[in-house]
Design an enzyme around this catalytic site. Structure first.
Site, PDB file in Angstrom:
ATOM      1  N   ASP A 232       0.812  -1.215   0.000  1.00  0.00           N
ATOM      2  CA  ASP A 232       0.000   0.000   0.000  1.00  0.00           C
ATOM      3  C   ASP A 232       0.849   1.271   0.000  1.00  0.00           C
ATOM      4  OD1 ASP A 232      -1.971  -1.861   0.336  1.00  0.00           O
ATOM      5  OD2 ASP A 232      -2.954  -0.830   1.998  1.00  0.00           O
ATOM      6  N   ASP A 233       0.210   2.342  -0.414  1.00  0.00           N
ATOM      7  CA  ASP A 233       0.655   3.727  -0.220  1.00  0.00           C
ATOM      8  C   ASP A 233       1.714   4.220  -1.208  1.00  0.00           C
ATOM      9  OD1 ASP A 233      -1.057   3.413   1.873  1.00  0.00           O
ATOM     10  OD2 ASP A 233       0.382   3.822   3.464  1.00  0.00           O
ATOM     11  N   HIS A 283      -6.133   3.287  -4.001  1.00  0.00           N
ATOM     12  CA  HIS A 283      -6.038   3.509  -2.544  1.00  0.00           C
ATOM     13  C   HIS A 283      -6.305   4.993  -2.239  1.00  0.00           C
ATOM     14  CE1 HIS A 283      -5.009   2.124   1.432  1.00  0.00           C
ATOM     15  NE2 HIS A 283      -3.890   2.816   1.536  1.00  0.00           N
ATOM     16  N   HIS A 287      -4.699   9.432   0.261  1.00  0.00           N
ATOM     17  CA  HIS A 287      -4.817   8.593   1.448  1.00  0.00           C
ATOM     18  C   HIS A 287      -5.879   9.141   2.406  1.00  0.00           C
ATOM     19  CE1 HIS A 287      -3.410   5.772   4.609  1.00  0.00           C
ATOM     20  NE2 HIS A 287      -3.087   5.066   3.543  1.00  0.00           N
ATOM     21  N   TYR A 324      -6.960   3.098   5.994  1.00  0.00           N
ATOM     22  CA  TYR A 324      -7.357   2.799   7.381  1.00  0.00           C
ATOM     23  C   TYR A 324      -8.448   1.725   7.441  1.00  0.00           C
ATOM     24  CZ  TYR A 324      -5.284   7.407   7.390  1.00  0.00           C
ATOM     25  OH  TYR A 324      -4.456   8.455   7.126  1.00  0.00           O
ATOM     26  N   HIS A 374       3.632  -2.274   3.205  1.00  0.00           N
ATOM     27  CA  HIS A 374       3.694  -0.921   2.640  1.00  0.00           C
ATOM     28  C   HIS A 374       4.998  -0.741   1.873  1.00  0.00           C
ATOM     29  CE1 HIS A 374       0.670  -0.649   5.798  1.00  0.00           C
ATOM     30  NE2 HIS A 374       0.149   0.326   5.096  1.00  0.00           N
TER      31      HIS A 374
HETATM   32 NI    NI Z   1      -2.679   3.065   3.326  1.00  0.00          NI
END
Ligand code: NI
Length: 407
Positions: A232-233, A283, A287, A324, A374
């Protein structure tokens, strides 16, 4: 301000109405349990702290955490996917009110039952749920169940209940000839799970599943264990390329849940991810915690990210993951692709320790697991090679989340 809060307090009902089935939710991140004035902190709640919802009051929920009752905003809570574990001990384990060793309990678990299990901060305790009963149990009294493939033989189908009892709350129905995974049997009941439903059915309504003829994919699911690593991210200019290199070495496919503004910063990295055959997930653009936004702003977050992805790889994201894990109906209504959370939270972003990341995967990996990582932390890239080496040795195939969702 004080007057305003006083007025709100006046409107609150004096009694708490506990719902008939224990409504358990989890904090999205570290948060606070407030008193009835919504001003004073009763206790700090860690991330994924389990709370029992006692009453709903507009945006606020009256909840119980261990022995304390207080208030929390509803958008700070979420639902987590459970793991299913088998109760195996010398005597029936007590369900405790807190994770501190103590004598009093809320009730006892049945030996050989399957319970929903949620990890906690605690070294020795996990949070479990069985029907109405929920609380903390010593994790050493739970083991991974063995899976048997079964088929519903009853032509009328079977009723699924949340406990192994004819009076257990009904949670759904499985039609005749449904294929199920059976995790345990006890006193005439079987705990079964499918991709839609998990619970107890009468054991007599099941027969062992026949081996599928070669018509369906011959080597899939029954023999090969599959696991989905998700990152993620990102995309991240330095870390993501390292991750791609390691994945390639192990012939592993993974899923990258990218953030729109990072895609704009690092389009070449996203291109490399797509070129390597990995799945791309949306995503959000920056964020955002979507449960705090209006439907219009949620749509903007999703659409702008899809547009950023499409500008680079020529197609939209095929899956979505809310930052989240914050999901509600307004968010779900905006989605055109499946929303995917995770079953193993490595907390790699928090501890930034490759050893802990590896240990988390090692402890929890099973067929069908979805691992949350991540690709913006060097320490996560450092953990990847040992994770892949370990899982490969254990016979896992590394697939995209869509591949896991298929089964
Ligand atoms: Ni995230």
């Amino acid at each position: 301000m004080t007057l305003c809060f006083g007025f709100v307090l006046f409107l609150l009902p004096q009694h708490s109405t506990a719902s008939p089935t224990a409504d358990i939710k989890f904090t999205l991140e570290a948060s606070e349990l407030l008193d009835e004035s919504f001003q004073y902190v009763l206790t700090e709640l860690p991330k994924h702290a389990p709370v029992t919802v006692l009453a709903v009051q507009d945006d606020w929920l009256k909840v119980q955490f261990k022995t304390q009752v207080g208030y929390i905003k509803s958008d700070q809570l979420t639902i987590l996917p459970p793991q299913y574990m088998l109760v195996q001990a010398k005597s029936a384990p007590l369900v405790h009110v807190t994770d501190l060793q103590q004598i009093e309990g809320r009730g006892k678990l049945h030996l050989n039952s399957i319970v929903e299990v949620y990890p906690t901060d605690s070294k020795n305790f996990v949070f479990v749920r069985y029907g109405h009963l929920a609380g903390y149990v010593n994790k050493h009294l739970l083991v991974q169940p063995k899976v048997k493939l079964m088929t519903v033989k009853d032509p009328k189908g079977v009723v699924v209940r949340s406990t192994a009892s004819p009076s257990g709350p009904v949670i759904g129905q499985l039609p005749a000839k449904s294929d199920v995974k059976m995790l345990t049997t006890l006193v005439g009941w079987a705990f079964v799970t499918t991709d839609k439903l998990s619970g107890y059915v009468l054991a007599s309504s099941l027969v062992p599943a026949k081996e599928k003829p070669a018509a369906t994919k011959p080597t899939s699911s029954t023999k090969v264990k599959k696991i989905a690593l998700t990152f993620d991210d990102g995309p991240h200019a330095k870390v993501t390329p390292q991750i791609l290199k390691i994945l390639e070495k192990y012939d592993a496919k993974a899923t990258f849940f990218v953030v729109g503004n990072e895609v704009k910063k690092n389009p070449k990295v996203l291109q490399a991810v797509a070129d390597a055959g990995h799945e791309i997930g949306n995503h959000t653009f920056n964020h955002a915690k979507l449960t705090t936004l209006s439907a219009r702003k949620i749509k903007l977050q999703i659409d702008s990210t899809d547009a950023a992805i499409k500008a680079v790889i020529g197609q939209n994201a095929t899956v979505f993951r809310p930052p989240y894990g914050a999901l509600n109906k307004t968010v779900s209504n905006q989605l055109k692709v499946p929303s995917v959370l995770w079953t193993i939270d490595t907390l790699d972003w928090k501890h930034r320790d490759p050893k802990q990341t590896l240990a988390s995967v090692q402890k929890n990996a099973k067929n069908g697991s979805i691992v949350l990582l991540h690709d913006i932390h060097q320490t996560t890239a450092d953990a990847l090679e040992p994770i892949l080496a370990l899982l490969e040795k254990q016979g896992y195939e590394f697939v995209t989340v869509s591949e896991i969702l298929k089964k």
